[in-house]
Design an enzyme around this catalytic site. Structure first.
Site, short mmCIF file in Angstrom:
data_model
loop_
_atom_site.label_atom_id
_atom_site.label_comp_id
_atom_site.label_asym_id
_atom_site.label_seq_id
_atom_site.Cartn_x
_atom_site.Cartn_y
_atom_site.Cartn_z
CD1 TRP A 177 50.29 51.85 33.88
CD2 TRP A 177 50.17 51.07 35.97
NE1 TRP A 177 49.30 52.53 34.53
CE2 TRP A 177 49.20 52.08 35.81
CE3 TRP A 177 50.27 50.43 37.21
CZ2 TRP A 177 48.33 52.48 36.84
CZ3 TRP A 177 49.42 50.82 38.24
CH2 TRP A 177 48.47 51.83 38.05
CG ASP A 202 50.01 45.63 32.17
OD1 ASP A 202 48.82 45.52 31.84
OD2 ASP A 202 50.42 46.43 33.04
CE LYS A 260 43.65 51.58 33.61
NZ LYS A 260 44.62 50.92 34.47
C1 LIG Z 1 45.62 50.68 35.26
C2 LIG Z 1 46.76 49.84 34.87
C3 LIG Z 1 47.32 48.88 35.74
C4 LIG Z 1 46.84 48.71 37.16
O1 LIG Z 1 45.65 48.03 37.17
P1 LIG Z 1 44.93 47.62 38.54
O2 LIG Z 1 43.85 46.72 38.04
O3 LIG Z 1 44.44 48.88 39.16
O4 LIG Z 1 45.91 46.92 39.39
C5 LIG Z 1 48.35 48.10 35.28
N1 LIG Z 1 48.83 48.25 34.03
C6 LIG Z 1 48.33 49.16 33.17
C7 LIG Z 1 48.90 49.27 31.80
C8 LIG Z 1 47.28 49.98 33.56
O5 LIG Z 1 46.79 50.89 32.71
#
Ligand SMILES: *Cc1c(COP(=O)(O)O)cnc(C)c1O
Length: 360
Positions: A103, A172, A196
């Site tokens: 990511w 993030d 998540k």
């Molecule tokens: C799942 C995830 C993403 C991607 O998320 P989307 O909403 O599918 O774009 C980005 N960063 C992390 C840390 C993730 O676990």
């Protein structure tokens, strides 16, 4: 509650059962008003109250200071990979990134379209099995921000504490937001996809320091400017109403559990059960270095890929679902976010203890 399987999926992931039940009822007849939640105008006073409550809970649970905006956007966390640099950088501007997994790497790729990007650290050569100590990288004084991914969902690594370096942090937090208390004032922007740790797919939470709203270059399209959404309270266009409602209900549940500090204790306890099972055996091997271990995603291997496949299949047969690791590293991954019950972790630990001697 009906019989439920234990869902170890990394995302979309387990939600509190009480939230699913309440949502099911409100979809059909929202608070007995004779109208379903997902057929209500986003500008109705009923939905405005839903949105206001979700924002208020974000602010309360994370102690968000007054000079930060809370936004509910679309396009997933992945859209923030370009939206952040598109709004904060521009020609001649610089930012520093830590490459701690898939990511982060995707974010680096997008950032390079908008500025001079310094990748100050990478653990790619060791299959992203760790996050750095602060003395392992430096941040150029000219960098607008230091970017990191706090929890690397795929590899099962997590920053136990946040960097002191850099003018400000951009983070993030898709897979660990609301899992522990934060000092928001260190951050310029925090973003997280909901699916998540705080709701269903379809909404992305952004917490942004107010002064950054005016940093955006003039040629950035209206929909992609943070200020557009901040000025309109996330109602510039139709927001993802159902997902926002669910986030509000999950955060309300979280508050009832005692808030993020209480959840952190619970998360530490759940993760320790699993890591102890891994460390106490020669059969299971953790992917992440100990100091970098995630409390949210526990990644481990068995002696062979064949045994891993057998383990995952036998676990699924007794209601322990979603344990297959990400295709990029294989093995097993148990995602145990806030809403994942301790009983499920214990059941997995018991299963691990039975499986190892039978197949060693
Ligand atoms: C799942 C995830 C993403 C991607 O998320 P989307 O909403 O599918 O774009 C980005 N960063 C992390 C840390 C993730 O676990």
């Amino acid at each position: 509650m009906p019989e439920r399987i234990y869902n170890f999926s990394p995302g979309p992931a387990t939600l509190p059962y009480s939230v699913l039940e309440e949502a099911a009822k409100d979809i059909v007849n929202f608070k007995d008003k004779g109208i379903g939640l997902i057929e209500m105008s986003h500008r109705s006073k009923e939905f405005m109250a839903v949105a206001d409550e979700a924002e208020a809970l974000v602010r309360e649970l994370l102690a968000v200071p007054e000079n930060y905006k809370v936004l509910f956007l679309q396009g997933g966390a992945s859209s923030q990979f370009f939206m952040v640099p598109m709004n904060l950088l521009g020609s001649g501007k610089k930012a520093t990134y830590l490459n701690t997994g898939t990511w982060a790497k995707k974010a680096i790729k997008e950032a390079k379209f908008f500025g001079d990007i310094d990748v100050a650290y990478s653990s790619e050569e060791s299959s992203f099995n760790r996050v750095p100590e602060e003395e392992e990288y430096s941040v150029d004084a000219a960098s607008e921000y230091l970017y990191l991914c706090s929890n690397n969902t795929i590899y099962g690594t997590q920053f136990a504490s946040f960097p002191e370096k850099g003018k400000m942090l951009v983070c993030d937090m898709s897979s660990d937001i609301f899992s522990r208390p934060l000092d928001i004032s260190r951050f310029g922007i925090i973003f997280a996809g909901a699916q998540k740790n705080m709701g269903p797919a379809g909404v992305t939470l952004v917490i942004i320091r107010e002064d950054l709203l005016d940093a955006t270059p003039e040629n950035v399209p209206t929909m992609l400017r943070y200020k557009t959404h901040a000025d309109k309270g996330s109602m510039f266009n139709t927001p993802p109403t159902f997902a926002m409602y669910c986030v509000g209900r999950v955060l309300n549940w979280l508050k009832e559990q005692g808030g993020v500090a209480a959840l952190q204790k619970r998360n530490e306890h759940k993760a320790a059960l699993l890591y102890d099972a891994i460390d106490g055996s020669d059969f299971y091997r953790g992917h992440a270095e100990k100091a970098s271990r995630s409390l949210m995603n526990v990644t481990f291997n068995l002696p062979t890929p064949e045994l891993e496949a057998q383990f995952i299949a036998e676990a699924a047969a007794i209601g322990l679902d979603g344990l297959k690791g990400h295709r990029s590293i294989g093995g097993c991954r148990a995602s145990i976010y806030n809403a994942f019950p301790e009983e499920g972790v214990k059941k997995l630990v018991d299963f691990m203890a039975e499986f190892a001697p039978k197949n060693a």
